[in-house]
Design an enzyme around this catalytic site. Structure first.
Site, PDB file in Angstrom:
ATOM      1  N   HIS A  96       0.853  -1.250  -0.075  1.00  0.00           N
ATOM      2  CA  HIS A  96      -0.091  -0.006   0.007  1.00  0.00           C
ATOM      3  C   HIS A  96       0.646   1.320  -0.106  1.00  0.00           C
ATOM      4  O   HIS A  96       2.067   1.281   0.569  1.00  0.00           O
ATOM      5  CB  HIS A  96      -0.898  -0.053   1.104  1.00  0.00           C
ATOM      6  CG  HIS A  96      -1.906   0.768   1.061  1.00  0.00           C
ATOM      7  ND1 HIS A  96      -1.824   2.361   1.395  1.00  0.00           N
ATOM      8  CD2 HIS A  96      -3.334   1.030   0.617  1.00  0.00           C
ATOM      9  CE1 HIS A  96      -2.920   3.043   1.290  1.00  0.00           C
ATOM     10  NE2 HIS A  96      -3.871   2.084   1.026  1.00  0.00           N
ATOM     11  N   GLU A 166      -3.789   2.271  -7.076  1.00  0.00           N
ATOM     12  CA  GLU A 166      -4.135   3.501  -6.278  1.00  0.00           C
ATOM     13  C   GLU A 166      -3.304   4.535  -6.612  1.00  0.00           C
ATOM     14  O   GLU A 166      -2.167   4.745  -5.971  1.00  0.00           O
ATOM     15  CB  GLU A 166      -4.184   2.984  -4.709  1.00  0.00           C
ATOM     16  CG  GLU A 166      -2.891   2.101  -4.455  1.00  0.00           C
ATOM     17  CD  GLU A 166      -2.441   2.105  -3.030  1.00  0.00           C
ATOM     18  OE1 GLU A 166      -3.570   2.386  -2.178  1.00  0.00           O
ATOM     19  OE2 GLU A 166      -1.513   1.930  -2.619  1.00  0.00           O
TER      20      GLU A 166
END
EC number: 5.3.1.1
Length: 250
Positions: A96, A166
């Site tokens: 992430h 993302e």
């Protein structure tokens, strides 16, 4: 046809009582966890066990936000795949952008985590994405391609891998890539997978979008041909919003 997957990443939010209440509300509003798409929720480590009890027996997957690449040892503050498995996790998020930005994770260490998770029988969500500076410099494809190639280094089977694009500039900012912008990057990612693994794997792999997804834009985003669901941050902290996003994918 690829089955869409929506995962709520709670990040460092919700204590045990709050997490149980949120998970219970999500479960109730999703008709006991029976959905047309695959759904997961990723609480913080201390909350995993209790949330796991809430969703046990439903189709909602318990997801961990990270893992270490060693089985055990002197790694203060880290959590192993075996520990997460013992709590009932079936997915682990790796790479992430917040892990990369704040904790110094690199494509190499992300790859080690991904390998260890797969070795432990987990399914993995590999996060990739560019910063605002990189997008403005016109190097989005180069950055994302490097993250894919290095993150998947030495991985032969993609059957238990999900990718999550993302764009860092859209996470928690209220800014969202347009559906066309997001789909273009997803298409580029598929081209990279095709080059690495072949056209069949490129067609089969699921690629989520993450970055200020909310009920008002989820239908349009999920309607794009290369977007297979979402990795949801802030909107996953409100049951009504998260359920609406899940329904948009179903």
């Amino acid at each position: 046809m690829r089955k869409k997957i929506v995962v709520g990443n709670w990040k460092m939010n919700k204590n045990v009582a709050e997490g149980v209440a949120l998970a219970s509300s999500i479960l109730e509003n999703l008709d006991g966890g029976k959905m047309a798409c695959e759904v997961g929720i990723a609480p913080a480590y201390p909350v995993l066990s209790e949330v796991g009890r809430v969703i046990e027996g439903s189709d909602i997957c318990l997801v961990a936000q990270n893992c270490h690449y060693e089985d055990e040892g002197a790694y203060t503050g880290e959590v192993s795949v075996r520990m997460l498995d013992s709590l009932g996790c079936s997915y682990i998020i790796v790479g992430h952008s917040e892990r990369r930005q704040y904790f110094g994770e690199t494509n190499r260490t992300v790859n080690l985590r991904l390998k260890k998770a797969l070795e432990g029988g987990m399914r993995v969500i590999l996060c990739i994405g560019e910063t605002l500076e990189e997008r403005e410099a016109g190097v989005t494809d180069a950055i994302v391609t490097a993250q894919v190639r290095e993150g998947l280094a030495d991985i032969e089977d993609l059957g238990n891998v999900v990718l999550a694009y993302e764009p860092v500039w859209a996470i928690g900012t209220g800014k969202t890539a347009t559906p066309e912008q997001a789909d273009a990057v997803h298409a580029s990612i598929r081209a990279t997978i095709s080059d690495m693994y072949g056209e069949a794997d490129a067609e089969d792999i699921r690629i989520q979008y993450g970055g200020s997804v909310k009920p008002s834009n989820a239908v349009e985003l999920f309607g794009m041909p290369n977007i297979d669901g979402g990795l949801i941050g802030g909107a996953s902290l409100k049951a009504d919003d998260f359920v609406a996003i899940v329904n948009a994918a179903g």
